[in-house]
Design a protein around this motif. Structure first.
Motif, PDB file in Angstrom:
ATOM      1  N   ALA A 138       0.815  -1.214   0.000  1.00 29.80           N
ATOM      2  CA  ALA A 138       0.000   0.000   0.000  1.00 29.80           C
ATOM      3  C   ALA A 138       0.845   1.258   0.000  1.00 29.80           C
ATOM      4  N   TYR A 141       1.390   2.638  -3.295  1.00 31.15           N
ATOM      5  CA  TYR A 141       0.221   3.201  -3.944  1.00 31.15           C
ATOM      6  C   TYR A 141      -0.183   4.559  -3.359  1.00 31.15           C
ATOM      7  N   ARG A 142       0.164   4.788  -2.094  1.00 30.38           N
ATOM      8  CA  ARG A 142      -0.394   5.917  -1.364  1.00 30.38           C
ATOM      9  C   ARG A 142      -0.145   7.262  -2.063  1.00 30.38           C
ATOM     10  N   LEU A 145      -2.441   7.856  -5.012  1.00 25.61           N
ATOM     11  CA  LEU A 145      -3.825   8.146  -4.639  1.00 25.61           C
ATOM     12  C   LEU A 145      -3.953   9.541  -4.024  1.00 25.61           C
ATOM     13  N   ARG A 153      -9.808   8.000  -7.623  1.00 36.39           N
ATOM     14  CA  ARG A 153      -8.945   7.147  -6.799  1.00 36.39           C
ATOM     15  C   ARG A 153      -9.163   5.661  -7.036  1.00 36.39           C
ATOM     16  N   LEU A 157      -6.166   3.262  -8.157  1.00 34.46           N
ATOM     17  CA  LEU A 157      -5.842   2.059  -7.396  1.00 34.46           C
ATOM     18  C   LEU A 157      -5.865   0.835  -8.307  1.00 34.46           C
ATOM     19  N   PHE A 206      -7.549  -1.425   1.280  1.00 33.18           N
ATOM     20  CA  PHE A 206      -8.361  -0.669   0.320  1.00 33.18           C
ATOM     21  C   PHE A 206      -9.161   0.413   1.052  1.00 33.18           C
ATOM     22  N   LEU A 209      -6.757   3.231   2.022  1.00 28.99           N
ATOM     23  CA  LEU A 209      -6.281   3.986   0.865  1.00 28.99           C
ATOM     24  C   LEU A 209      -7.365   4.882   0.275  1.00 28.99           C
ATOM     25  N   LEU A 210      -8.603   4.407   0.289  1.00 31.40           N
ATOM     26  CA  LEU A 210      -9.701   5.165  -0.307  1.00 31.40           C
ATOM     27  C   LEU A 210     -10.390   6.078   0.693  1.00 31.40           C
ATOM     28  N   SER A 236     -14.887   8.572  -1.602  1.00 32.69           N
ATOM     29  CA  SER A 236     -13.437   8.683  -1.621  1.00 32.69           C
ATOM     30  C   SER A 236     -12.954  10.106  -1.360  1.00 32.69           C
ATOM     31  N   PRO A 240      -6.307   9.614   1.530  1.00 29.11           N
ATOM     32  CA  PRO A 240      -5.897   8.211   1.644  1.00 29.11           C
ATOM     33  C   PRO A 240      -5.208   7.960   2.968  1.00 29.11           C
TER      34      PRO A 240
END
Length: 263
Positions: A138, A141-142, A145, A153, A157, A206, A209-210, A236, A240
């Motif tokens: 994650a 990815y952060r 996002l 987002r 993702l 998830f 992150l969202l 969202s 994040p």
């Protein structure tokens, strides 16, 4: 299933060579991997082949145990006539791509559980490992996002997951107010079948992150064709990594059903 290059349909001057047949067959299987269970019509359009050619390749893949026919899931009222059949990869078909290390992963997590004392302590130890594994994923990815607009987002993702081999897409959810994050491939599906903590940890990530609760609707590990996560519309908006406090309980509840299709 070794990949070969080649064309597809029968030509006017003769039949394709065997390796050309095999190459197109691989493309059919790969398309099902990337897009989830598909009908012959969908595959024909996607691969620019005739439906007759696609059906011949599907018949061969079924006989080889690579794909299996399923009744296509219909949302809402069903029209007249027989429902179209869709085709999904079998466990054998998935293993032909990139699941060579599944048994190693299963053995490692079983050792973690036993080393922690088994039982509830063992399950908790595996859950801790699963969270640590996806937390590292994650972090990659952060930043992406955080730069994305709230409404983008889910798509961002999905793109990040696809780079890691999950063949993910984001799309509007049928007859509902939200989006579906679909993972058409899971590199750890066989391990997750025995250790659902992997799915639960992923669902929790998830959510973080969202910035909202999410609900896991289906998983490949449970026998579904696609891992599907529902994301409420307009949810969202939070940054994040900071799920809304009022949604924390819902996020935890949704994560606890990961790996099990509630339907």
């Amino acid at each position: 299933m070794a990949a070969h290059q080649g064309g597809g349909d029968t030509r006017a001057h003769g039949h394709p060579a065997p390796d050309e047949h095999h190459g197109t067959r691989n493309k059919v299987a790969r398309s099902i991997l990337d897009h989830g269970p598909s009908t012959a019509a969908e595959l024909a359009q996607r691969l620019e082949l005739t439906q007759a050619a696609v059906r011949r390749h599907l018949d061969a893949l079924v006989s080889e145990g690579v794909v299996e026919p399923r009744e296509k899931r219909v949302y809402g009222s069903r029209g007249r006539g027989r429902p179209a059949r869709s085709f999904a990869l079998t466990d054998y078909g998935r293993s032909a791509f990139d699941q060579a290390y599944d048994q190693l992963a299963v053995d490692a997590m079983r050792w973690i559980a036993q080393a922690a004392g088994g039982g509830e302590k063992g399950r908790a130890a595996v859950a801790d490992f699963a969270r640590a594994r996806v937390a590292a994923q994650a972090e990659r990815y952060r930043a992406e996002l955080e730069r994305a607009a709230p409404g983008e987002r889910a798509r961002v993702l999905a793109e990040a997951l696809s780079r890691d081999g999950y063949a993910a897409t984001a799309r509007g959810a049928p007859a509902s107010s939200g989006e579906q994050l679909c993972q058409h491939h899971c590199p750890v599906a066989h391990a997750a079948e025995q250790f659902p903590q992997l799915c639960e940890a992923e669902t929790e990530v998830f959510s973080r992150l969202l910035g909202t609760h999410v609900q896991r609707l289906a998983t490949i590990a449970h026998g579904d064709g696609v891992c599907t996560t529902f994301i409420p519309k307009g949810a969202s908006g939070a940054a994040p990594g900071t799920p809304k406090t009022s949604k924390t309980t819902a996020a935890t509840a949704s994560a606890s059903t990961a790996g099990r299709n509630p339907a």
